[in-house]
Structures are given as structure tokens and as C-alpha cells.
Motif scaffolding. Sequence first.
Motif, PDB file in Angstrom:
ATOM      1  N   GLU A 251       0.837  -1.207   0.000  1.00  0.00           N
ATOM      2  CA  GLU A 251       0.000   0.000   0.000  1.00  0.00           C
ATOM      3  C   GLU A 251       0.870   1.255   0.000  1.00  0.00           C
ATOM      4  O   GLU A 251       0.615   2.205  -0.730  1.00  0.00           O
ATOM      5  CB  GLU A 251      -0.945   0.015   1.205  1.00  0.00           C
ATOM      6  N   GLU A 252       1.913   1.218   0.811  1.00  0.00           N
ATOM      7  CA  GLU A 252       2.781   2.388   0.901  1.00  0.00           C
ATOM      8  C   GLU A 252       3.464   2.674  -0.435  1.00  0.00           C
ATOM      9  O   GLU A 252       3.658   3.825  -0.820  1.00  0.00           O
ATOM     10  CB  GLU A 252       3.818   2.172   2.011  1.00  0.00           C
ATOM     11  N   LEU A 253       3.784   1.608  -1.174  1.00  0.00           N
ATOM     12  CA  LEU A 253       4.457   1.763  -2.461  1.00  0.00           C
ATOM     13  C   LEU A 253       3.481   2.028  -3.607  1.00  0.00           C
ATOM     14  O   LEU A 253       3.894   2.353  -4.724  1.00  0.00           O
ATOM     15  CB  LEU A 253       5.262   0.496  -2.790  1.00  0.00           C
ATOM     16  N   GLY A 254       2.197   1.844  -3.362  1.00  0.00           N
ATOM     17  CA  GLY A 254       1.213   2.034  -4.431  1.00  0.00           C
ATOM     18  C   GLY A 254       1.034   0.803  -5.300  1.00  0.00           C
ATOM     19  O   GLY A 254       0.463   0.888  -6.383  1.00  0.00           O
ATOM     20  N   ASN A 259      -2.378  -3.171 -10.481  1.00  0.00           N
ATOM     21  CA  ASN A 259      -1.170  -2.721 -11.194  1.00  0.00           C
ATOM     22  C   ASN A 259       0.061  -3.577 -10.897  1.00  0.00           C
ATOM     23  O   ASN A 259       1.175  -3.211 -11.267  1.00  0.00           O
ATOM     24  CB  ASN A 259      -0.891  -1.237 -10.909  1.00  0.00           C
ATOM     25  N   GLU A 262       2.081  -4.594 -13.934  1.00  0.00           N
ATOM     26  CA  GLU A 262       2.734  -3.397 -14.466  1.00  0.00           C
ATOM     27  C   GLU A 262       3.912  -2.975 -13.574  1.00  0.00           C
ATOM     28  O   GLU A 262       4.918  -2.443 -14.059  1.00  0.00           O
ATOM     29  CB  GLU A 262       1.651  -2.312 -14.477  1.00  0.00           C
ATOM     30  N   ALA A 263       3.774  -3.236 -12.271  1.00  0.00           N
ATOM     31  CA  ALA A 263       4.810  -2.840 -11.310  1.00  0.00           C
ATOM     32  C   ALA A 263       6.153  -3.502 -11.617  1.00  0.00           C
ATOM     33  O   ALA A 263       7.208  -3.001 -11.225  1.00  0.00           O
ATOM     34  CB  ALA A 263       4.357  -3.181  -9.892  1.00  0.00           C
ATOM     35  N   SER A 266       8.353  -1.164 -13.275  1.00  0.00           N
ATOM     36  CA  SER A 266       8.610   0.100 -12.585  1.00  0.00           C
ATOM     37  C   SER A 266      10.103   0.418 -12.583  1.00  0.00           C
ATOM     38  O   SER A 266      10.946  -0.477 -12.658  1.00  0.00           O
ATOM     39  CB  SER A 266       8.106   0.012 -11.144  1.00  0.00           C
ATOM     40  N   LYS A 268      11.211   2.367 -10.061  1.00  0.00           N
ATOM     41  CA  LYS A 268      11.502   2.679  -8.656  1.00  0.00           C
ATOM     42  C   LYS A 268      12.138   1.467  -7.968  1.00  0.00           C
ATOM     43  O   LYS A 268      11.557   0.376  -7.965  1.00  0.00           O
ATOM     44  CB  LYS A 268      10.217   3.068  -7.932  1.00  0.00           C
ATOM     45  N   VAL A 271       9.951  -0.512  -5.542  1.00  0.00           N
ATOM     46  CA  VAL A 271       8.894  -1.282  -6.208  1.00  0.00           C
ATOM     47  C   VAL A 271       9.495  -2.502  -6.897  1.00  0.00           C
ATOM     48  O   VAL A 271       8.958  -3.613  -6.827  1.00  0.00           O
ATOM     49  CB  VAL A 271       8.125  -0.392  -7.214  1.00  0.00           C
ATOM     50  N   LEU A 326      -1.736   3.991   7.161  1.00  0.00           N
ATOM     51  CA  LEU A 326      -0.275   4.025   7.090  1.00  0.00           C
ATOM     52  C   LEU A 326       0.278   5.145   7.970  1.00  0.00           C
ATOM     53  O   LEU A 326      -0.374   6.170   8.171  1.00  0.00           O
ATOM     54  CB  LEU A 326       0.158   4.262   5.646  1.00  0.00           C
TER      55      LEU A 326
END
Lengths: 339, 162, 220
Positions: A251-254, A259, A262-263, A266, A268, A271, A326
Motif C-alpha cells: 500500500e505504501e508503495l502504491g 497494477n 505493471e509494477a 517500474s 523505482k 517497487v 499508514l
Amino acid sequence: MPIGFRAFALAGTLFAATLPAFSGTLDEVRKRGNLVCGVSMGLLGFSEQKPDGSWTGFDVDFCRALAAVIFDDPKKVTFQPLSALDRFDALKAGKIDILSRNSTWTLEREAGLGLLFAGVNFYDGQGFMIRRDNKAVSALELNRTRVCVQAGTTNAQGASEFFSTNSITAELKTFPDGPSTLRGFETGECDVMTADNSGLFAERLRLARASEAVILPDIVSKEPLGPVVRNDDVRWYTLVRWVNFALINAEELGVTSSNVTEAKRSTKPDVRRFVGVDGADLGPKLGVTADWAARAVAAVGNYGEIYDRNVGSKSRLGIPRGLNQLWTEGGILYAPPIR
Amino acid sequence: MMVSAYPALLIRVGIPAILVLLLGGCGTTIDEGVVTPGALTERPATIRNEQLIGKWGVASYRDEKDRKRVEAQARAQCRLPYIIAKGPSDGVMMHLADDAKLYELRIKGGSDGKTYLGPEAPPGEWQDREILSVTDREMIMRFVDPEVHGRYGTFIYVRCPG
Amino acid sequence: MTPRRALFCRSRLGGLAVTTRRGTGVVLAGLVVLAFSGAANSRQQAIPISMEIGDEPGRVATAEQIVEDGPFARQFVFFRSSEPPGTIVIHTSERFLYVVQGNNRALRYGIGVGREGFQWSGLVRVSRKAEWPDWTPPPEMIARQPYLPRFMAGGPGNPMGARALYLGSTVYRIHGTNQPETIGHAVSSGCFRLANGDVIDLFERIAVGAKVIIRHGASI
């Protein structure tokens, strides 16, 4: 813990009884082909069995996440409903691999019962429900009220301690069980009802006019709930612990159920490590695959998705995130980093 | 028990709002047909099609205190004018409320002394506009249907230059 | 050739029951677009409000409408924040707007947010407040709904709703809506919408100059 006793209880673990220290829950689960997860016997939002036999809920989803990590299949779980009385014995006896049933983390349960809480996934605590026409916005404003509470619970003691600490004069009225406590509130015998917060939200739904009751934001006691395992298998404990952390970190990373694929593309670093594209050795250190965390999120979503769907803003309960938000967003959820 | 969709919202609406809804057009619903308030008969209209044809800046208001300022706003809206053209028969091409299609509308004098603009039907029919005033440079209209009027307010049309 | 009366009536009542054919359509089509309207974008005060809400622009909603029950009802919640009381924190992904109260609590309102995703995040201040703001539908909306007035003075029935809080020098604002059933959903593309009764409540609590912090969930 008497290893022989558990081996006796579960024939499949007989070989383990010969080892000096039992350390094979993960292997055993793999061999068996499913996870056995202890849940409550039906608790709105946390564990509910549908007419078709399937289970849903916040506690249920944690086990599905764990099964997804191990098998890449969240359906490979057998849910074992357990009463409050039986839950710890069932875990100690090896009848279940994990207890995911709103159980409060206390010293007695760890040091006394030989169990380990693998973390907190729901910070519950005692709260207060009032009628909407009472304009109080804080529990400190409950002076000169009559408070309904169920007898024999920690809530009765908790309320009287909170009131005396804060110089509040309130009349505690005890009732033998949940329904009579709620009836006391509904009929106006009391101005306030107190119970654990998650329970208040569930009870409010039973009122004829739920919108006429307001649950105050105050939480005046600590009831940290989380998954529990036996204390003789640190490897298993560590895995369960990090599945909880992974859901929160997601959750913190989105990273979400929609997704997560798709992550993997990324840029990042956090991620990329989360989904196992980088740091591919991290999963195997837990005894699972590099994409372990991505599997969990793909199966049940991140912590916020699980919360909202089962007990939060997309559920009937509608419990505000509160403490369970969070740490960056107004709550206290804080998971160590995956690296 | 849990639903995956958003739970339905309960919305509290004040009693006046409910009254407004009840008093709105629905109270006089007639299936597919025509509401004829006062059962007006048609008289020759004093307003001609030519007075409506052209480019207009359009704005609307509900409160008389806004009228002056809305008039100025209507004038400013000539960069996105509302164009009224002559129809194939004896009407003008305009829209009805909430409908993106053009219809030929006709100016109708009512036996109540008012002038209406709307489809082929007796004057004052529920889809009509009432033309409150027309000058060379400005006209004011409102929908007959009280519900539609409540939503849109009173329209000011200011003739665009050129 | 004329639209059927019965349909029209159902769609109006859809504002309350949200179960009608056209009422649903309104919800889905309730795109809110804010855009500069060319001629008048030189000064903050002069920026007309542009908004698109679908088929029933001027549907009358009254100031009394609030989200009364469920997760999106206005309520006090636990909320740790180091921001001063009176600060607005908007969580777009959660569909909540918080007014920081201090002492670990906030007053939380359910909101509707941009369908496309409001891209900007950070800190702005409330630059202006308006009661019953005017509405200027954007040109794309006029193209689709040519029967609309090009400007609508504020008031009940105006889709901007009962109140608006203007955010800094942006074209964005927190405003009311005459479609409270869209609260909790993403149906606008930039504005933050509250039920009229709730935006009036918010309006009374917030001063010009108040901080507004806009946050989204993290993105991968």
C-alpha cells in the motif's frame, strides 16, 4: 511445547517428531498442498462463511495471501472455524498452521502459551458509541452519561479506568451479553455504549436506525490483533511476519491488485525489489519465490484494498482507517522495508 | 454478507426539497401526452420568427438580483453563440430542454395573452418556452415546465454583433 | 418527436433513489471538467467555473442534502497530523477530505474526485470562498449538450452546488454538487465535490488562507 503430542495429532508430521527441533511448517504445508488456517466462527467483516461454503473477510484474506505466496494460489486454504476457547489449543496441537482470528497480542499469550504473534494487522481498542443528537466529539465529553457495557469483558474495567483517569462521572450499566447491551443503548437506558471499536461498528448495523448512532474517534485501550503461529518454527514465523509487512508495504508503495503486473516494469528501486525484479534472492531467503510479495498482492490486494473491501469504506461496516492507516497518512501502520 | 461494490449512500433530504420534487412536473404527468395548463387556445402571435433568427449569447439566472450581471455574461458568451435558424416550414430551429437534437419550434400566441415557443401543440404545452420579452438586441424566455424552469432558470439571449 | 414525459420524471427522481435508468447514466456521465474559459483567465477572480455533469445540468438539489449514513457520512475520525487545526487534507484515492482538529482527530467528509485522476499534489491555500457559485460549462460540454446556457448564475439547481472553496491560483476548487449519490466515486476530473449540506458545513469551518494538502496514493 510437546512435540510428540502434535505429531500424534497430525499424522503427517510424525517424521518431524524425531528431529531435535521442529522447523518444517512450510515444508509440511507444501507437502499437504494446502494451508490450514484457523479463523473465528463468523465475525462480520473478519471471517464469514457464505452459504456456498466459501470464506471471506479480513482475517480470511490474510491466509489467502499466505497461500498465494506459497502456492501462487489463494484458494489452497482450508479454513478451520475456532471458538475463543479452542483457538490457542488448536494451534499448539498443530491442527492449524496459523491462527488468523482476531486475537489480541499479549505477553501472556506469547510467553505463557508458547505462541508468537507475527505482527499486528488490525489495531483495535475500546471505543464509544453515542446517539447523533449528543453533540460530543470526544470521549472526554461523556461526563454525566449512562454507559452500557457487557459484563465480564475487559471493556467494563476499561471504561471505569478511563472515566476515573479523566475525572468523568459516568454511570456504568452492565448487561449479560452483546444483544442486551445494544438493546440498552437503543432503548435509551444508556446514552453511550462501549465495546471494542470493530465490534461497535458491527453492532451499529443491528440498530433499527444505524445513522442515528455515532462512533467517537477515541480509542482508549490497546487491542492489537494479528496472525499467530507456534513458537517452535522461526522460519515459518518469519515468513508469516513478512507477508503481513509485504501487504502494508504494498500500500505504501502504491502496488495494488490491478497494477502489480505493471509494477514489474517500474523504475523505482523499492517497487522493483517488492515485486522481485531486483533483489530476487530475498524471497528464497524466506523459503519462497522471488515474486512472493507480488503473488500476495495479485491474490488479495494490498493492505488498504483488503481493509476497504472487508471492513472499510467499501464494506457495510465502514470502519474508518484510524490507527490502521499508514504511518504517512495519519495512522500507525509501519512495516520494515523489503531489502 | 460483504458487498464488493460501494455501499449505497443514504442521503438526507429536507422536507422542502421533497415538496419541491412533488410539486414539480411529475405531479401532472400524463402518459406520453400533453399537459395543457389552463387549456389555452391559440391566438395570432405578435412576435415574428425573424426576431428570433440569428446568433445569441445565452446565459441563465434564477434570482432577479443576478439579472444585470448575467446579461453582461450572456453578451460575453458570443464567442460560443447559440444560433437560431429558420425552419423548413413556418418555425425556427431550436433545442428543447435536455435534448441535443434540433427541432422546428413555432411561436404561438396564447389565449392568456402570453407568447409561447414550442413544438406543434396548443400554446403553453409542457415542452414550450414562454417568451417573456423580445427586443432588437435581447430576448428573455423560460420553460413552461416548472421542474425544467427550476433547473435551468430564466434564459437571457443577447444578440451577437455581426 | 418529443422526449417522453415519463422518462423525464424518472430521471429526476433518480437524484434521490439512484436506481433509475437515466439516473445511473447521470452518475456515469457526471464528468466534471474545469477549464479556463479563454477570455477571462487573466485574473483569479475572473476565472469562470466550468464544469460538466452530464445530462441534467441544472437538477435541483437543495442545501439540506448531506451524506447521512455509511462510510462517506461526515464523521470525526482518528487522524494523526502535525498540521494545525483547520488544515484540509484531501486523500484522492480514499475519496475523503479531512479537516484537521488537533488532538489526533479530524472531521472527515466523503468526496467525489476526478475520474481521470487529479495529477497535482502538494500544498495550496484557500484563496477565496463563494456561496452559490456561478457555472460556465466548458465548450466540449456545449458541443455535446448544445441546449445548455453558456453561463448559469449560481443558485439551487446550479451544478456547482451551494458553496465553493477556491484552491490557490489553480482552476480547481472544492465545491458542492447536486448529485450527492456520486460521493465516494470518481466522476469528475479535477474538482472535489461534497454533498451540498456537507460543503456548507465545511465552508463554515474553513477560513480563507487555510492550508489544503492534496495527496494521492503512491504510484508505481
